[in-house]
Every structure is written in structure tokens, then in C-alpha cells.
Scaffold this motif. Structure first.
Motif, PDB file in Angstrom:
ATOM      1  N   TYR A 162       0.825  -1.148   0.043  1.00  0.00           N
ATOM      2  CA  TYR A 162      -0.122   0.055   0.004  1.00  0.00           C
ATOM      3  C   TYR A 162       0.890   1.275  -0.060  1.00  0.00           C
ATOM      4  N   SER A 163       2.231   1.124   0.534  1.00  0.00           N
ATOM      5  CA  SER A 163       2.885   2.440   0.831  1.00  0.00           C
ATOM      6  C   SER A 163       3.728   2.751  -0.295  1.00  0.00           C
ATOM      7  N   ILE A 164       4.222   1.534  -1.047  1.00  0.00           N
ATOM      8  CA  ILE A 164       5.043   1.723  -2.311  1.00  0.00           C
ATOM      9  C   ILE A 164       4.265   1.951  -3.642  1.00  0.00           C
ATOM     10  N   ALA A 273      -8.170  -6.215  -1.211  1.00  0.00           N
ATOM     11  CA  ALA A 273      -7.894  -6.222  -2.491  1.00  0.00           C
ATOM     12  C   ALA A 273      -8.384  -5.118  -3.311  1.00  0.00           C
ATOM     13  N   TYR A 274      -9.174  -4.378  -2.683  1.00  0.00           N
ATOM     14  CA  TYR A 274      -9.764  -3.240  -3.422  1.00  0.00           C
ATOM     15  C   TYR A 274      -9.893  -2.094  -2.808  1.00  0.00           C
ATOM     16  N   SER A 275      -9.042  -1.986  -1.675  1.00  0.00           N
ATOM     17  CA  SER A 275      -9.182  -0.554  -0.768  1.00  0.00           C
ATOM     18  C   SER A 275      -9.017   0.541  -1.353  1.00  0.00           C
ATOM     19  N   GLN A 276      -8.196   0.587  -2.236  1.00  0.00           N
ATOM     20  CA  GLN A 276      -7.700   2.019  -2.881  1.00  0.00           C
ATOM     21  C   GLN A 276      -8.970   2.274  -3.680  1.00  0.00           C
ATOM     22  N   GLY A 285     -11.279  13.899   1.903  1.00  0.00           N
ATOM     23  CA  GLY A 285     -10.183  14.960   2.165  1.00  0.00           C
ATOM     24  C   GLY A 285      -8.975  14.319   2.072  1.00  0.00           C
ATOM     25  N   LEU A 286      -8.999  13.230   2.008  1.00  0.00           N
ATOM     26  CA  LEU A 286      -7.422  12.385   1.971  1.00  0.00           C
ATOM     27  C   LEU A 286      -7.560  11.775   0.366  1.00  0.00           C
ATOM     28  N   GLU A 287      -6.322  11.522  -0.005  1.00  0.00           N
ATOM     29  CA  GLU A 287      -6.244  10.826  -1.368  1.00  0.00           C
ATOM     30  C   GLU A 287      -6.528   9.077  -0.770  1.00  0.00           C
ATOM     31  N   ALA A 288      -6.874   8.530  -2.007  1.00  0.00           N
ATOM     32  CA  ALA A 288      -7.468   7.253  -1.701  1.00  0.00           C
ATOM     33  C   ALA A 288      -6.044   6.408  -1.239  1.00  0.00           C
ATOM     34  N   HIS A 289      -4.976   6.521  -1.549  1.00  0.00           N
ATOM     35  CA  HIS A 289      -3.827   5.810  -1.176  1.00  0.00           C
ATOM     36  C   HIS A 289      -3.474   6.100   0.166  1.00  0.00           C
ATOM     37  N   SER A 292      -5.674   4.118   2.524  1.00  0.00           N
ATOM     38  CA  SER A 292      -5.506   2.890   2.315  1.00  0.00           C
ATOM     39  C   SER A 292      -4.211   2.354   3.208  1.00  0.00           C
ATOM     40  N   ILE A 293      -3.313   3.455   3.236  1.00  0.00           N
ATOM     41  CA  ILE A 293      -2.017   3.311   4.079  1.00  0.00           C
ATOM     42  C   ILE A 293      -2.511   3.563   5.662  1.00  0.00           C
TER      43      ILE A 293
END
Length: 420
Positions: A162-164, A273-276, A285-289, A292-293
Motif C-alpha cells: 500500500y505504501s510503495i 484487495a480493493y481498498s484503494q 479529504g484524503l487521497e485514496a492511497h 489505504s495506508i
């Protein structure tokens, strides 16, 4: 003083922790392959995709891994007794390595399918053999913490992907991810085989050397004798699939298979598997990634603390709390998306899905993610425990395949629902 005692305990058991950490790198590797889809699918489905795929193909990329994992316990059940726990797990890393290589060079979705099939096989083999090895090398005082390490490393694999993933090309992510199964293979080949397996093969001197290294002491005669007696009892009373369906075990089997179905049908496979993609629909207000992180960090921390919670609260209360939390979480977020698609103004409460999804993942991790495995080890007699574990793994994987495959179908036909 307590800190010093902890340091002394760590030194005393350091070789066991080293072996456990090394072997659970395989867990990190196979779970990373599952978490890989969350940051990757949005890239592949985008208009400027480096390898264009359809939504249906994306669902197969997710679900083929789960489907292939059903086959993992079959060769593993034979291999762990024929070649040993160590060589079975070393072999399990090879499909994972090849799978990452195929993603790194993929020019078609069919190559991705083959990659996911190999990763799924590795996934199933790892989860069928690793708990056996960990249980056989661990001393009683640290058995709980070593068991927790298995879960923590799994959640760490998800967090890494998720982070990379959002910041690199999907092929680059594969070349980075190949480092984990490779590191496991290179490091674990220097670790000892399980002394139980060596005793079963009547390699008593090798079993003694293995136990001496693990315990960091020369005098292991008494413990070795207890292990030998346990191995002899196991040989005399070896369980079969038929015994699993006897009157005494049928009820236990029904309970654990029901828990396996519940574990999968709560939607965890789809959320991971589909969190993003799920968070892309939430305007928090946050980006999807970023969301997820955050979710992956919370899951990792919760997993690290879960072992003490299980022993203090008990299995049944935790399962009830966990199931209720997951049910409420999926209902609230599903209701949010339903209202959004009906044209209801939900912008003022757009923070609710993010918060509820975090509570959902905490609820899942403290109960449904861990308690079924603990109950599995407690309900069956030792002679059929391995057969029951294989049956559980295959059944849960089959249900998980349905969840992973149908998520995209339901999402396309009905709307975005963060459930399986």
C-alpha cells in the motif's frame, strides 16, 4: 528491572525469534502479493494504463490467487512429512518469486493470470506448512508471541504494498516485491529443520543439534525425550480424513468451517484487495492511497496487540464483538454509498466511511482474523488436527474466491459496496 528481564528473555530465546522472523518473511511475501492489487488495479484500469484491462479481468487478477491457494494444502500435506517442513517452505517460495518476475515482464493480462496462479499456490503452501514449523520450534513461554509474529508479518506485507505501490510503476513494484521471497529463501536455508520432523525420520543426532541451536543450550535431553514420545504417539495414532467425519469430530468440523465462511463473507478479502478503489469513492479529504495506508497501519498495530486481547477477553466474546463490528461497519458504509448514488447530499458527512472502515478493520483483526485459527487448534485431537487444518484452509479459500470474484460483479451491476 522489567525491561532488563525482557532483554534477558530475548537473549535466551533469540535463536527461536530469529528462526521465526526468517520463516515469517514468507508470510510477508505471500500476503504482499494479495495486497499488490489495491494500488495496482487503479493504475491498470486507468485511461492511460500501461497494460489496459477490463473490470472483469481485474476481478480475475484478484480472485485467481485465492482460487489457486485451494490447491496449496494438497501437495503440502504430503511434502511436510516426506521432505520436511524446511524444504517444503523453501519450495513454496519459488512460485512466488517466479510470479513477481512474470509481473515484471508482463505485456498481457494472460501473463498476469499465470503470475497470480503461481502466487496463489505459494500462498496456500505457506499457510499450510508455516504454523506447523512455528509450533514445533517454539518454547512454551514464547509460543504466543511467535504466533502473533505470523499475523504481524502478514499485515506488514499489506502495508508495504500500500505504501510503495501508488508511487511507482506496477512492474517496478513487482521488482521491489521480489526482494521479500528472495530474502526468505536466502536466509531460511541456514535455519534448522524442525526437531520433530528429524525425530520422525529417526535422525536423532540432527534433531539434538537442531534443538540445541534453538534453545541455545547443550543440555536438551529431557525435552528431546518428550518430543520423541510425542512423535511416537503421533505415528501410532495417525489421523485420516475419514476420522474427521466421526461423530466426535463432526460438530467441531461444522464449527470451524462455519467460522471459515464467516471470516471470508464479512468482506475482508474485498476490502484488502480493493481498498484503494473503495476509498476513491469516499471524498474524505484524503487521497485514496493515503486512506489505504492509514488502514494498513491500524491493521498492523491491532494485529500486534491482538494476542493479549484474545487471552484476556476469551474467544466467544471476541468473535461476537468482531462480527458485530464488521456487520455494522459494512452496513454503514454500504448505506453511505447507496444514499450517494440516490443523489442524497452526503458531502457534509463524508468522513463517516473513512472512520467506519477503520473501525471495521480493527473489529476484523481482533476477532475474525485470528480467533478461528486458535479455535481450530483447540477443538480437534492431535491426530486429526493437520487434516482439519487442511480442510479449513481449502474451504475458507473457496469461499474467499467467491467473495473476491463477485465483488467486482456486484460493484458493476449494483454499485460500490465495500463488502464481499
Amino acid at each position: 528491572m522489567r525491561a532488563w528481564d525482557s532483554i534477558k528473555d530475548f537473549r535466551k530465546y533469540s535463536n527461536q525469534y530469529l528462526a521465526a522472523f526468517t520463516v515469517t518473511l514468507l508470510t510477508l511475501s505471500v500476503i504482499a502479493s494479495y495486497g499488490w492489487t489495491s494500488p495496482t488495479l487503479p493504475i491498470l484500469l486507468a485511461p492511460d494504463s500501461p497494460l489496459p484491462i477490463t473490470p472483469d479481468e481485474s476481478s480475475w487478477i484478484v480472485s485467481i490467487l485465492v482460487l489457486a491457494s485451494i490447491a496449496g494444502p494438497v501437495p503440502t500435506a504430503w511434502s511436510v512429512d516426506k521432505f520436511g517442513r524446511k524444504y517444503t517452505m523453501l519450495f513454496a517460495a519459488l512460485p512466488a518469486i517466479i510470479g513477481w518476475v512474470l509481473i515484471g515482464v508482463a505485456q498481457s493480462v494472460e501473463v498476469l493470470y499465470v503470475s497470480r496462479l503461481l502466487s496463489g499456490l505459494s500462498y496456500g503452501m505457506a499457510y499450510s506448512s508455516m504454523p506447523l514449523y512455528l509450533g514445533e520450534i517454539a518454547s512454551d513461554p514464547i509460543r504466543g508471541s511467535i504466533g502473533t509474529l505470523l499475523t504481524v508479518m502478514a499485515k506488514a506485507g499489506i502495508l508495504i504494498e500500500y505504501s510503495i505501490g501508488p508511487f511507482v510503476d506496477f512492474r517496478t513494484l513487482a521488482w521491489i516485491s521480489i526482494a521479500f521471497p528472495s530474502a526468505f529463501f536466502l536466509l531460511f536455508m541456514w535455519m534448522p529443520e524442525s526437531p520433530y520432523f528429524l525425530l520422525a525420520k529417526e535422525k536423532n543426532d540432527s534433531a539434538k543439534e537442531s534443538l540445541q541451536w534453538l534453545r541455545k543450550r547443550d543440555e536438551v535431553t529431557d525435552e528431546l525425550a518428550m518430543m520423541k514420545a510425542a512423535v511416537d504417539r503421533s505415528k501410532q495414532n495417525k489421523g485420516t480424513l475419514r476420522e474427521l467425519f466421526t461423530k466426535g469430530n463432526r460438530r467441531s468440523l461444522t464449527i470451524v468451517l462455519g467460522l471459515g465462511a464467516l471470516q471470508q463473507l464479512c468482506g475482508s478479502q474485498a476490502v484488502i484487495a480493493y481498498s484503494q478503489q473503495i476509498f476513491e469513492e469516499v471524498q474524505s479529504g484524503l487521497e485514496a492511497h493515503e486512506s489505504s495506508i492509514i488502514m494498513a497501519v491500524i491493521q498492523l498495530v491491532t494485529a500486534a496487540l491482538s494476542s493479549s486481547v484474545v487471552d484476556r477477553v476469551g474467544r466467544r466474546p471476541l468473535l461476537l464483538i468482531s462480527t458485530a463490528g464488521c456487520a455494522i461497519g459494512t452496513f454503514v458504509v454500504g448505506l453511505y454509498f447507496f444514499l450517494q448514488q440516490q443523489g442524497v447530499a452526503v458531502q457534509s458527512v463524508s468522513w463517516i466511511p473513512l472512520v467506519v472502515m477503520m473501525l471495521y478493520i480493527v473489529s476484523y483483526t481482533i476477532g475474525l482474523a485470528t480467533v478461528p485459527f486458535a479455535i481450530l487448534g483447540e477443538l480437534f485431537p492431535s491426530n486429526v488436527k493437520a487434516v482439519a487444518a487442511a480442510m479449513y484452509t481449502m474451504f475458507a479459500s473457496a469461499v474467499g474466491f467467491g467473495v473476491a470474484k463477485l465483488y467486482q460483479v456486484i460493484s458493476d451491476e449494483i454499485g460500490t459496496l465495500p463488502i464481499g
